[in-house]
Design a protein around this motif. Structure first.
Motif, PDB file in Angstrom:
ATOM      1  N   GLY A 139       0.813  -1.209   0.000  1.00 31.06           N
ATOM      2  CA  GLY A 139       0.000   0.000   0.000  1.00 31.06           C
ATOM      3  C   GLY A 139       0.847   1.260   0.000  1.00 31.06           C
ATOM      4  N   GLY A 140       1.934   1.249   0.789  1.00 31.14           N
ATOM      5  CA  GLY A 140       2.828   2.398   0.798  1.00 31.14           C
ATOM      6  C   GLY A 140       3.505   2.606  -0.538  1.00 31.14           C
ATOM      7  N   ARG A 141       3.852   1.495  -1.201  1.00 28.22           N
ATOM      8  CA  ARG A 141       4.475   1.592  -2.524  1.00 28.22           C
ATOM      9  C   ARG A 141       3.482   2.158  -3.544  1.00 28.22           C
ATOM     10  NH1 ARG A 141       4.696  -1.273  -7.059  1.00 28.22           N
ATOM     11  NH2 ARG A 141       3.223  -2.815  -6.235  1.00 28.22           N
ATOM     12  N   LEU A 142       2.239   1.682  -3.515  1.00 32.03           N
ATOM     13  CA  LEU A 142       1.223   2.169  -4.452  1.00 32.03           C
ATOM     14  C   LEU A 142       0.852   3.619  -4.182  1.00 32.03           C
ATOM     15  CD1 LEU A 142      -1.178  -0.916  -4.637  1.00 32.03           C
ATOM     16  CD2 LEU A 142       0.269  -0.029  -6.468  1.00 32.03           C
ATOM     17  N   ALA A 143       0.924   4.029  -2.906  1.00 26.37           N
ATOM     18  CA  ALA A 143       0.541   5.400  -2.558  1.00 26.37           C
ATOM     19  C   ALA A 143       1.513   6.430  -3.116  1.00 26.37           C
ATOM     20  CB  ALA A 143       0.439   5.549  -1.040  1.00 26.37           C
ATOM     21  N   PRO A 147      -3.244   8.495  -5.157  1.00 26.69           N
ATOM     22  CA  PRO A 147      -3.615   8.975  -3.825  1.00 26.69           C
ATOM     23  C   PRO A 147      -3.844   7.825  -2.848  1.00 26.69           C
ATOM     24  CG  PRO A 147      -4.815  10.173  -5.518  1.00 26.69           C
ATOM     25  CD  PRO A 147      -4.094   9.054  -6.216  1.00 26.69           C
ATOM     26  N   GLY A 148      -3.464   8.053  -1.594  1.00 23.35           N
ATOM     27  CA  GLY A 148      -3.567   6.997  -0.597  1.00 23.35           C
ATOM     28  C   GLY A 148      -4.974   6.460  -0.420  1.00 23.35           C
ATOM     29  N   TRP A 149      -5.982   7.353  -0.528  1.00 23.51           N
ATOM     30  CA  TRP A 149      -7.348   6.859  -0.320  1.00 23.51           C
ATOM     31  C   TRP A 149      -7.821   6.038  -1.510  1.00 23.51           C
ATOM     32  CZ3 TRP A 149     -12.074   7.891  -2.736  1.00 23.51           C
ATOM     33  CH2 TRP A 149     -12.086   8.891  -3.715  1.00 23.51           C
ATOM     34  N   HIS A 150      -7.229   6.233  -2.683  1.00 25.03           N
ATOM     35  CA  HIS A 150      -7.539   5.365  -3.810  1.00 25.03           C
ATOM     36  C   HIS A 150      -7.036   3.946  -3.538  1.00 25.03           C
ATOM     37  CE1 HIS A 150      -7.880   8.776  -7.067  1.00 25.03           C
ATOM     38  NE2 HIS A 150      -8.606   9.010  -5.978  1.00 25.03           N
ATOM     39  N   VAL A 151      -5.876   3.837  -2.882  1.00 26.87           N
ATOM     40  CA  VAL A 151      -5.289   2.529  -2.610  1.00 26.87           C
ATOM     41  C   VAL A 151      -6.228   1.692  -1.752  1.00 26.87           C
ATOM     42  CG1 VAL A 151      -3.378   1.304  -1.523  1.00 26.87           C
ATOM     43  CG2 VAL A 151      -2.930   3.392  -2.822  1.00 26.87           C
ATOM     44  N   ILE A 152      -6.599   2.206  -0.599  1.00 32.16           N
ATOM     45  CA  ILE A 152      -7.454   1.420   0.288  1.00 32.16           C
ATOM     46  C   ILE A 152      -8.869   1.327  -0.272  1.00 32.16           C
ATOM     47  CG2 ILE A 152      -7.999   3.432   1.724  1.00 32.16           C
ATOM     48  CD1 ILE A 152      -7.720  -0.309   2.754  1.00 32.16           C
ATOM     49  N   GLY A 204       0.405   9.168   4.578  1.00 30.19           N
ATOM     50  CA  GLY A 204       1.615   9.426   5.351  1.00 30.19           C
ATOM     51  C   GLY A 204       2.786   8.571   4.909  1.00 30.19           C
ATOM     52  N   MET A 205       2.518   7.301   4.590  1.00 32.51           N
ATOM     53  CA  MET A 205       3.592   6.422   4.138  1.00 32.51           C
ATOM     54  C   MET A 205       4.189   6.908   2.817  1.00 32.51           C
ATOM     55  SD  MET A 205       2.141   2.620   5.063  1.00 32.51           S
ATOM     56  CE  MET A 205       3.713   1.791   5.119  1.00 32.51           C
ATOM     57  N   ALA A 206       3.329   7.437   1.948  1.00 30.08           N
ATOM     58  CA  ALA A 206       3.828   7.962   0.679  1.00 30.08           C
ATOM     59  C   ALA A 206       4.675   9.208   0.896  1.00 30.08           C
ATOM     60  CB  ALA A 206       2.655   8.281  -0.248  1.00 30.08           C
ATOM     61  N   ALA A 207       4.339   9.978   1.929  1.00 27.53           N
ATOM     62  CA  ALA A 207       5.035  11.246   2.158  1.00 27.53           C
ATOM     63  C   ALA A 207       6.410  11.056   2.794  1.00 27.53           C
ATOM     64  CB  ALA A 207       4.179  12.156   3.026  1.00 27.53           C
ATOM     65  N   VAL A 208       6.532  10.154   3.760  1.00 28.54           N
ATOM     66  CA  VAL A 208       7.787  10.039   4.512  1.00 28.54           C
ATOM     67  C   VAL A 208       8.511   8.726   4.278  1.00 28.54           C
ATOM     68  CG1 VAL A 208       6.882  11.564   6.296  1.00 28.54           C
ATOM     69  CG2 VAL A 208       6.680   9.098   6.597  1.00 28.54           C
ATOM     70  N   GLY A 209       7.914   7.798   3.540  1.00 33.57           N
ATOM     71  CA  GLY A 209       8.556   6.513   3.286  1.00 33.57           C
ATOM     72  C   GLY A 209       8.049   5.427   4.222  1.00 33.57           C
ATOM     73  N   ILE A 210       8.078   4.189   3.733  1.00 34.64           N
ATOM     74  CA  ILE A 210       7.487   3.075   4.480  1.00 34.64           C
ATOM     75  C   ILE A 210       8.211   2.790   5.801  1.00 34.64           C
ATOM     76  CG2 ILE A 210       6.904   0.616   4.393  1.00 34.64           C
ATOM     77  CD1 ILE A 210       6.652   0.948   1.340  1.00 34.64           C
ATOM     78  N   PRO A 211       9.569   2.647   5.818  1.00 32.44           N
ATOM     79  CA  PRO A 211      10.215   2.319   7.097  1.00 32.44           C
ATOM     80  C   PRO A 211       9.995   3.378   8.174  1.00 32.44           C
ATOM     81  CG  PRO A 211      11.692   1.909   5.250  1.00 32.44           C
ATOM     82  CD  PRO A 211      10.522   2.660   4.700  1.00 32.44           C
ATOM     83  N   LYS A 212      10.150   4.649   7.799  1.00 30.28           N
ATOM     84  CA  LYS A 212       9.986   5.711   8.796  1.00 30.28           C
ATOM     85  C   LYS A 212       8.543   5.813   9.265  1.00 30.28           C
ATOM     86  CE  LYS A 212      11.052  10.576   9.642  1.00 30.28           C
ATOM     87  NZ  LYS A 212      11.623  11.813   9.076  1.00 30.28           N
TER      88      LYS A 212
END
Length: 257
Positions: A139-143, A147-152, A204-212
């Motif tokens: 999901g973070g990769r797709l975001a 847009p993140g809400w499109h993913v979910i 948020g994952m798209a903005a700052v990256g998955i690990p962080k």
């Protein structure tokens, strides 16, 4: 779970969330996702929409919310590890030492609480960590490309046919005892946890990256312990908050690595 069985609860919440998400996608005339994104959306659906809710709900039949919260406290570490495998990023040795220390703390807690042996509930919880980490990573990769809400939203819609069939089957086999408390919990799970919460999470994952971003879940175990005491009247053992704090310290070290 005061009103619904575990299978009914997971199926109905996914159907309700899918109807909300589908209505939003339809109202805003969002185009269908590209075919190349469908495998990733399927992983999100299998991990976050179906797998994690079902496995944790099955665990909560015999496990307390406090116990489950501490085990799920490993989710940030699991997500970071899954992201490292998926993206090829290699964390430092300090990161992995802290991760192993956190894992040891959680294992010690679960074995101690179960009288010296892991229970079926713990097996469900550890499996839930793996499938949810995979869903968060995809999901973070797709975001990053939509847009993140499109993913979910699309992940929920993809699961709607299966969720509808599962809900119809489960509701005929599991008893339902409707209470205001139980219905309110179901609506919150569907709209708040399953849809709106993941909308902002993937953004948020798209903005700052998955690990962080995964490390922002540091507060989840402690918050869950507090809410379980306030809303469900569960009594906390000394080991639960101490283990949760130990896990938070270990993951904080990984964040600084």
């Amino acid at each position: 779970m005061e009103s619904f069985g575990p299978w009914s609860l997971v199926a109905v919440r996914s159907v309700l969330a899918a109807l909300v998400a589908g209505s939003c996608l339809l109202a805003l005339r969002v185009p269908l996702p590209e075919r190349r994104h469908l495998p990733g959306l399927a992983v999100v659906g299998a991990g976050v929409v179906l797998g994690f809710p079902l496995l944790t709900t099955l665990a909560l039949r015999t496990s307390s919310t406090a116990h489950a919260a501490v085990v799920v406290g490993l989710l940030p570490l699991t997500t970071a590890a899954c992201s490292a495998l998926r993206t090829g990023h290699r964390p430092t040795r300090r990161f992995w030492l802290a991760a192993l220390a956190g894992a040891a703390a959680v294992l010690a807690f679960t074995v101690g609480q179960s009288g010296g042996a892991l229970t079926a509930a713990d097996g469900y919880l550890f499996a839930a960590l793996l499938v949810c980490a995979a869903g968060y990573t995809e999901g973070g990769r797709l975001a990053r490309v939509m847009p993140g809400w499109h993913v979910i939203g699309w992940a929920l819609v993809l699961c709607l046919p299966l969720g509808t069939a599962a809900a119809a089957l489960a509701l005929t086999h599991e008893p339902v005892h409707l209470t205001g408390h139980g219905v309110a919990g179901l609506l919150w799970l569907a709209v708040g946890s399953q849809f709106l919460g993941l909308v902002v999470w993937y953004r948020g994952m798209a903005a700052v990256g998955i690990p962080k971003a995964s490390q922002l879940q540091l507060a989840q175990p402690l918050l869950t312990l507090v809410w379980s005491a306030l809303l469900l009247g569960e009594r906390l053992t000394v080991a639960a908050p101490l283990t949760a704090v130990a896990v938070l310290v270990c993951i904080a070290v990984t964040q600084r690595s």
